[in-house]
Scaffold this active site. Structure first.
Site, PDB file in Angstrom:
ATOM      1  N   ASP A   1      -9.583  -4.004  -5.535  1.00 30.38           N
ATOM      2  CA  ASP A   1      -9.029  -3.159  -4.481  1.00 30.38           C
ATOM      3  C   ASP A   1      -9.057  -1.703  -4.924  1.00 30.38           C
ATOM      4  OD1 ASP A   1      -7.561  -1.866  -2.554  1.00 30.38           O
ATOM      5  OD2 ASP A   1      -5.874  -3.268  -2.588  1.00 30.38           O
TER       6      ASP A   1
ATOM      7  N   SER B   1       0.836  -1.198   0.000  1.00 32.49           N
ATOM      8  CA  SER B   1       0.000   0.000   0.000  1.00 32.49           C
ATOM      9  C   SER B   1       0.876   1.257   0.000  1.00 32.49           C
ATOM     10  CB  SER B   1      -0.934  -0.044   1.214  1.00 32.49           C
ATOM     11  OG  SER B   1      -1.907   0.970   1.150  1.00 32.49           O
TER      12      SER B   1
ATOM     13  N   HIS C   1      -8.044  -5.317   0.438  1.00 29.65           N
ATOM     14  CA  HIS C   1      -6.748  -4.630   0.542  1.00 29.65           C
ATOM     15  C   HIS C   1      -5.822  -5.328   1.531  1.00 29.65           C
ATOM     16  CE1 HIS C   1      -4.114  -1.224  -0.137  1.00 29.65           C
ATOM     17  NE2 HIS C   1      -4.051  -0.944   1.140  1.00 29.65           N
TER      18      HIS C   1
END
Length: 314
Positions: free
Chosen positions: A205, A142, A255
């Site tokens: 996502d 991320s 995620h």
């Protein structure tokens, strides 16, 4: 650290912890620098097995409130990492840039910005192993993948990825659930500099579709011509390894890092966006059979997949 999590035999030793905080003000006050990752180097034994000395930089994902705010700052800002050639056409998301370059002088853990800590340590290790073949592997989840990509570009733009003989040290970024980081100028420059990127993304996502929901690599051409605002379009970089999973009972899993790792072993839900390479079968060969501590599986997968990307020359 590796010993504490049961990974004493991983073949790498942590050489430095990295701290960072974006220049973002919240109602409760500005967030102090937090631990965001580490730098590690392969041991002599692991280096012999790999055929080179591997320098790894690994970054965590978003944790603090100020980091979430930084993630949502979708405005583009010139990176200007090389003072002798600022390249105003190369722009990156301002929040990620702030996290990478902001200097919190009041924090007892930091010695300058996240950027200065990283460049200092990677340069020190390159000098230490200047007489060896070396590779640089950067990994993140991320927000961490954004830092990894900024560092990869920074090293290559400044020409710091050179060994003692003047040879270019390969830089590979292995990204999990990473957002877009910069504009098309940033993408083109990373390609020119030879920064290799493998992106593992879940097609469901939403983070991987940010920023640049409307202005992105798919909207910069209209009728066969570049649109006037093409320089303001965000663009993904590198090769995409696409996963497809969604659990209605827990939308947050789209995620989740553990979900990403689990789906790497499921060929029916995976698609590689690159012609002529059966990349997935090669990646899963590295990932399968990894009986690692849960908190460290992705870092080791990133290390090994980074080796794979360099070997394939992607």
């Amino acid at each position: 650290m590796l010993e504490e999590v049961g990974m004493a035999g991983a073949g790498y030793a942590v050489t430095r912890y990295i701290y960072a905080a974006p220049d973002v003000s919240l109602p409760a006050g500005r967030c102090l620098s937090r631990w965001v990752g580490y730098v590690a180097a392969s041991s002599d034994e692991a280096s012999r097995r790999l055929g080179r000395r591997d320098i790894v930089v690994s970054f965590r994902g978003t944790v603090t409130g100020s980091e979430w705010v930084a993630n949502m700052m979708s405005s583009l800002a010139p990176a200007r990492f090389d003072p002798s050639d600022p390249r105003p056409d190369v722009k990156v998301e301002s929040g990620f840039l702030s996290l990478y370059t902001s200097d919190d002088g009041t924090d007892r853990f930091t010695c300058g910005s996240c950027r200065n800590q990283l460049l200092s340590e990677v340069t020190r290790l390159l000098k230490k192993y200047k007489n060896e073949d070396v590779s640089i592997t950067l990994a993140g989840h991320s927000m961490g993948s954004s830092l990894a990509l900024l560092l990869g570009y920074d090293l290559a733009e400044l020409g710091l990825n050179r060994d003692g003989r003047g040879n270019r040290v390969p830089v590979t970024v292995y990204s999990f659930a990473g957002p877009r980081v910069g504009n098309t100028g940033f993408k083109n420059r990373c390609d020119e500099l030879g920064v290799k990127v493998l992106r593992v993304v879940n097609v469901n996502d939403p983070i991987t579709k940010l920023p640049g929901i409307f202005l992105n690599e798919n909207s910069r051409v209209l009728g066969g011509r570049l649109v006037p605002w093409s320089c303001e379009c965000y663009a993904h970089i590198g090769v995409e390894l696409a996963l497809d999973f969604f659990k209605a009972g827990d939308p947050a899993c789209v995620h989740d890092l553990e979900a990403y790792l689990g789906l790497l072993k499921c060929p029916k839900m995976t698609k590689v966006k690159k012609q002529g390479e059966d990349l997935f079968s090669k990646v899963t060969k590295y990932v399968r059979g990894q009986s690692l501590h849960a908190a460290w599986r992705w870092q080791m997968a990133a290390i090994q997949a980074g080796d794979l990307v360099q070997a394939l020359g992607i």
